[in-house]
Motif scaffolding. Structure first.
Motif, PDB file in Angstrom:
ATOM      1  N   ASN A   1       0.802  -1.226   0.000  1.00  0.00           N
ATOM      2  CA  ASN A   1       0.000   0.000   0.000  1.00  0.00           C
ATOM      3  C   ASN A   1       0.837   1.279   0.000  1.00  0.00           C
ATOM      4  OD1 ASN A   1      -2.433  -1.457   0.007  1.00  0.00           O
ATOM      5  ND2 ASN A   1      -2.280  -1.725   2.212  1.00  0.00           N
ATOM      6  N   ALA A   2       2.136   1.148   0.234  1.00  0.00           N
ATOM      7  CA  ALA A   2       3.016   2.320   0.265  1.00  0.00           C
ATOM      8  C   ALA A   2       3.821   2.481  -1.026  1.00  0.00           C
ATOM      9  CB  ALA A   2       3.970   2.217   1.451  1.00  0.00           C
ATOM     10  N   LEU A   3       3.654   1.561  -1.967  1.00  0.00           N
ATOM     11  CA  LEU A   3       4.458   1.630  -3.194  1.00  0.00           C
ATOM     12  C   LEU A   3       4.135   2.875  -4.006  1.00  0.00           C
ATOM     13  CD1 LEU A   3       4.473  -2.067  -4.487  1.00  0.00           C
ATOM     14  CD2 LEU A   3       6.291  -0.833  -3.275  1.00  0.00           C
ATOM     15  N   LYS A   4       5.193   3.486  -4.497  1.00  0.00           N
ATOM     16  CA  LYS A   4       5.111   4.642  -5.396  1.00  0.00           C
ATOM     17  C   LYS A   4       5.966   4.325  -6.612  1.00  0.00           C
ATOM     18  CE  LYS A   4       4.552   7.810  -1.565  1.00  0.00           C
ATOM     19  NZ  LYS A   4       5.197   8.802  -0.736  1.00  0.00           N
ATOM     20  N   ALA A   5       5.860   5.156  -7.648  1.00  0.00           N
ATOM     21  CA  ALA A   5       6.595   4.894  -8.880  1.00  0.00           C
ATOM     22  C   ALA A   5       7.239   6.155  -9.439  1.00  0.00           C
ATOM     23  CB  ALA A   5       5.653   4.304  -9.928  1.00  0.00           C
ATOM     24  N   LYS A   6       8.334   5.921 -10.159  1.00  0.00           N
ATOM     25  CA  LYS A   6       8.971   6.933 -10.997  1.00  0.00           C
ATOM     26  C   LYS A   6       9.249   6.252 -12.325  1.00  0.00           C
ATOM     27  CE  LYS A   6      10.815   9.653  -7.245  1.00  0.00           C
ATOM     28  NZ  LYS A   6      11.851  10.559  -6.785  1.00  0.00           N
ATOM     29  N   ILE A   7       9.060   6.997 -13.415  1.00  0.00           N
ATOM     30  CA  ILE A   7       9.264   6.409 -14.738  1.00  0.00           C
ATOM     31  C   ILE A   7      10.094   7.348 -15.615  1.00  0.00           C
ATOM     32  CG2 ILE A   7       7.166   5.016 -14.621  1.00  0.00           C
ATOM     33  CD1 ILE A   7       5.790   6.994 -16.472  1.00  0.00           C
ATOM     34  N   ALA A   8      10.835   6.724 -16.532  1.00  0.00           N
ATOM     35  CA  ALA A   8      11.647   7.502 -17.462  1.00  0.00           C
ATOM     36  C   ALA A   8      11.799   6.705 -18.759  1.00  0.00           C
ATOM     37  CB  ALA A   8      13.019   7.805 -16.871  1.00  0.00           C
ATOM     38  N   GLY A   9      11.967   7.420 -19.849  1.00  0.00           N
ATOM     39  CA  GLY A   9      12.181   6.772 -21.141  1.00  0.00           C
ATOM     40  C   GLY A   9      11.028   7.036 -22.082  1.00  0.00           C
ATOM     41  N   GLY A  10      10.815   6.100 -23.002  1.00  0.00           N
ATOM     42  CA  GLY A  10       9.722   6.231 -23.952  1.00  0.00           C
ATOM     43  C   GLY A  10       9.968   7.265 -25.030  1.00  0.00           C
TER      44      GLY A  10
ATOM     45  N   ALA B   1      -3.203   1.189  -8.497  1.00  0.00           N
ATOM     46  CA  ALA B   1      -3.303   2.230  -7.458  1.00  0.00           C
ATOM     47  C   ALA B   1      -1.928   2.632  -6.928  1.00  0.00           C
ATOM     48  CB  ALA B   1      -4.230   1.789  -6.329  1.00  0.00           C
ATOM     49  N   ILE B   2      -0.960   2.749  -7.845  1.00  0.00           N
ATOM     50  CA  ILE B   2       0.390   3.190  -7.488  1.00  0.00           C
ATOM     51  C   ILE B   2       0.596   4.587  -8.059  1.00  0.00           C
ATOM     52  CG2 ILE B   2       2.865   2.781  -7.808  1.00  0.00           C
ATOM     53  CD1 ILE B   2       2.201  -0.235  -7.877  1.00  0.00           C
ATOM     54  N   THR B   3       0.875   5.535  -7.184  1.00  0.00           N
ATOM     55  CA  THR B   3       1.063   6.926  -7.588  1.00  0.00           C
ATOM     56  C   THR B   3       2.419   7.114  -8.253  1.00  0.00           C
ATOM     57  OG1 THR B   3      -0.300   7.663  -5.739  1.00  0.00           O
ATOM     58  CG2 THR B   3       1.168   9.307  -6.714  1.00  0.00           C
ATOM     59  N   VAL B   4       2.429   7.809  -9.385  1.00  0.00           N
ATOM     60  CA  VAL B   4       3.679   8.182 -10.053  1.00  0.00           C
ATOM     61  C   VAL B   4       4.108   9.519  -9.463  1.00  0.00           C
ATOM     62  CG1 VAL B   4       4.794   8.758 -12.245  1.00  0.00           C
ATOM     63  CG2 VAL B   4       3.069   6.934 -12.155  1.00  0.00           C
ATOM     64  N   THR B   5       5.241   9.520  -8.771  1.00  0.00           N
ATOM     65  CA  THR B   5       5.718  10.730  -8.087  1.00  0.00           C
ATOM     66  C   THR B   5       6.678  11.546  -8.940  1.00  0.00           C
ATOM     67  OG1 THR B   5       7.528   9.542  -7.030  1.00  0.00           O
ATOM     68  CG2 THR B   5       5.439   9.675  -5.822  1.00  0.00           C
ATOM     69  N   GLY B   6       7.126  10.997 -10.062  1.00  0.00           N
ATOM     70  CA  GLY B   6       8.018  11.727 -10.949  1.00  0.00           C
ATOM     71  C   GLY B   6       8.167  10.990 -12.260  1.00  0.00           C
ATOM     72  N   SER B   7       8.341  11.761 -13.320  1.00  0.00           N
ATOM     73  CA  SER B   7       8.564  11.135 -14.622  1.00  0.00           C
ATOM     74  C   SER B   7       9.368  12.051 -15.526  1.00  0.00           C
ATOM     75  CB  SER B   7       7.235  10.765 -15.290  1.00  0.00           C
ATOM     76  OG  SER B   7       6.518  11.915 -15.672  1.00  0.00           O
ATOM     77  N   ASP B   8      10.100  11.427 -16.415  1.00  0.00           N
ATOM     78  CA  ASP B   8      10.825  12.122 -17.471  1.00  0.00           C
ATOM     79  C   ASP B   8      10.682  11.218 -18.692  1.00  0.00           C
ATOM     80  OD1 ASP B   8      12.606  14.213 -18.523  1.00  0.00           O
ATOM     81  OD2 ASP B   8      14.030  12.552 -18.711  1.00  0.00           O
ATOM     82  N   VAL B   9       9.643  11.474 -19.473  1.00  0.00           N
ATOM     83  CA  VAL B   9       9.310  10.585 -20.582  1.00  0.00           C
ATOM     84  C   VAL B   9       9.170  11.359 -21.891  1.00  0.00           C
ATOM     85  CG1 VAL B   9       8.180   8.871 -19.109  1.00  0.00           C
ATOM     86  CG2 VAL B   9       6.821  10.727 -20.068  1.00  0.00           C
TER      87      VAL B   9
END
Length: 164
Positions: free
Chosen positions: A87-96, A127-135
């Motif tokens: 329940n505490a998992l968060k995400a950051k994504i990059a690429g694409g 239900a995982i919030t994306v806290t940052g991205s650079d895509v």
């Protein structure tokens, strides 16, 4: 105190780390790097996703880390098994990135955009919030995640390093 190690994640691969270890992947062109992390427990996982959907697989069994729809559930399961709070998992994504901009009209060549859409949809569904991205964009990336600071370091050619 444990020495810091860099865990390298290749294309169509994934790994789990605990602080003070770092997770790194290189060669994110149209691929998307997905980091899931539990801030309180200093655990993180990184998947280097090549394609959006395992239904594109030409043979069985599928290589689960190659696809967004199979690697993200794997990360969630393995992080939970390693002591992360689901329940505490968060995400950051990059690429694409759109590596071939002159062919952007073809759905086959829009793989970066399709990867971003698939990853975003799957994270929202989980239900995982994306806290940052650079895509997006047209430049490849190297990323490195620190589970202790929750910072994702992003390096692109001829651009300053950024942290999200």
């Amino acid at each position: 105190m444990k020495d810091k190690h860099i865990i390298k994640v290749g294309i169509s691969s994934a790994a789990i780390a605990h602080s003070p270890d770092l997770l790194r992947t290189t060669g994110l062109g149209s691929c998307v790097g997905v980091v899931l992390y539990d801030e309180a427990n200093e655990r993180a996982g990184l998947a280097h996703i090549l394609l959006p959907d395992s239904s594109l697989a030409k043979s069985e069994p599928i290589h689960i880390f190659k696809y967004a729809d199979s690697s993200i559930p794997w990360l969630i399961d393995r992080l939970t098994a390693a002591g992360a709070n689901r329940n505490a998992l968060k995400a950051k994504i990059a690429g694409g990135a759109q590596m071939f901009p002159s062919f952007s009209g073809s759905d086959t060549i829009r793989i970066g955009e399709r990867n971003i859409e698939a990853v975003s949809h799957l994270l929202k569904k989980a239900a995982i919030t994306v806290t940052g991205s650079d895509v997006g964009g047209v430049t490849g990336r190297t990323i490195e995640f620190n589970p202790q600071t929750q910072q994702l370091r992003i390096r692109k050619i001829n651009e300053p390093v950024i942290y999200i």
